[in-house]
Design a protein around this motif. Structure first.
Motif, PDB file in Angstrom:
ATOM      1  N   THR A 197       0.922  -1.256   0.044  1.00 49.13           N
ATOM      2  CA  THR A 197       0.112   0.066  -0.005  1.00 49.13           C
ATOM      3  C   THR A 197       0.874   1.004   0.037  1.00 49.13           C
ATOM      4  O   THR A 197       2.145   1.157   0.223  1.00 49.13           O
ATOM      5  N   PRO A 198       0.284   2.480  -0.211  1.00 50.00           N
ATOM      6  CA  PRO A 198       1.074   3.755  -0.105  1.00 50.00           C
ATOM      7  C   PRO A 198       1.992   3.787   0.999  1.00 50.00           C
ATOM      8  O   PRO A 198       2.905   4.114   1.226  1.00 50.00           O
ATOM      9  N   ASP A 240       6.003   3.826   1.461  1.00 45.83           N
ATOM     10  CA  ASP A 240       6.560   5.017   2.203  1.00 45.83           C
ATOM     11  C   ASP A 240       7.850   4.591   3.317  1.00 45.83           C
ATOM     12  O   ASP A 240       8.773   4.930   3.313  1.00 45.83           O
ATOM     13  N   GLU A 256       9.079  -3.638  -2.847  1.00 43.99           N
ATOM     14  CA  GLU A 256       8.889  -2.388  -3.129  1.00 43.99           C
ATOM     15  C   GLU A 256       9.875  -1.535  -3.483  1.00 43.99           C
ATOM     16  O   GLU A 256      10.217  -0.731  -4.211  1.00 43.99           O
TER      17      GLU A 256
END
Length: 274
Positions: free
Chosen positions: A111-112, A116, A180
């Motif tokens: 997910t974002p 991050d 990611e």
């Protein structure tokens, strides 16, 4: 370490079943640091067992059982010798190139918030091994282990947002974060000998492995904030839980089912008394 495993699974059905088919990924392979001395699968009914190997190199067993059945109890027992290789996996079956394990899945999608989080860790530690250790340690501190959580198929983003979960959640979040930032990572299911004496466990264990150039695959257990040592028995791998689940399958018959699982991992008496 000389370890014994007793893995018991029992299905109880509200109505008689005509036929049950199960795919079992419960048999570990031998490789450097893990030698299988004996392993067997037994059940309390007449059945057929067909051994095989899946695309990830996992040893599989197809189980076919004809009814009528109101219950099915499986017992998996084994004896294993392990050495501490500090999480490094050598000479295990490896039919897939490492880059396959960059793929996202529904359970391990970043997910974002996870993205991050992963990028912030990569900015702090540019070298791969220190970054992966930092990821493991941060997840251990951030995601509280919840022994009352029983659902093992939550997407990584849900567990990350809630800040709690089980070992499967720790593994899925690790996979999402590692991929990611461009690190191939894969899910591992297996067993863990608890040195503090908690031999009886409610389920199998799970952790992650990440690819490091020059070393290969290295295990990272965010639940316990450590790389697997000789207390770990590695059974199956995959992109996520679905690829390495100990049992999955189907049944022909109505009604509902109840599932009971118990795992005992113990040390050989001659060794533990020495």
């Amino acid at each position: 370490m000389h370890l014994y495993v007793d893995h018991r699974t029992e299905y109880v059905f509200s109505e008689q079943q005509r036929r049950i088919i199960q795919l079992l990924r419960v048999t570990p392979a031998s490789f450097d640091g893990q030698q299988i001395i004996h392993w067997e699968i037994n059940a309390d009914c007449d059945l057929r067992l067909l051994p095989g190997r899946d695309g990830f190199g996992n040893e599989t067993t197809m189980l076919y059982c004809d009814g009528p059945l109101n219950r099915l109890a499986l017992t998996i027992r084994g004896e294993v010798l392990t050495d501490n290789r500090h999480g490094i996996v050598h000479n295990a079956p490896e039919p897939m190139p490492a880059d396959v394990f960059l793929q996202q899945t529904a359970l391990s999608k970043a997910t974002p918030e996870i993205a991050d989080f992963a990028r912030s860790l990569a900015a702090r530690k540019s070298d791969r091994i220190p970054c992966l250790h930092l990821l493991m340690d941060e997840l251990n501190a951030r995601i509280r282990f919840d022994p009352d959580e029983s659902y093992v198929q939550r997407p990584a983003g849900e567990a990350f947002a809630e800040g709690s979960g089980v070992c499967q959640d720790h593994a899925h979040i690790f996979l999402a974060a590692a991929r990611e930032i461009g690190v191939p990572a894969r899910y591992v299911s297996g067993h863990l000998y608890r040195r503090e004496g908690a031999n009886e466990q409610p389920a199998a264990h799970a952790w992650a492995e990440a690819w490091v150039d020059g070393l290969g695959w290295i295990g990272f257990d965010a639940t316990n904030a450590m790389c697997p040592d000789d207390a770990y028995i590695r059974v199956a791998i995959g992109l996520d839980y679905h690829d390495a689940a100990p049992l999955s399958g189907s049944r022909a018959g109505g009604g509902t089912e109840s599932l009971f699982v118990g795992v005992t991992v113990s040390q050989a008496q001659t060794q533990s008394q020495s």
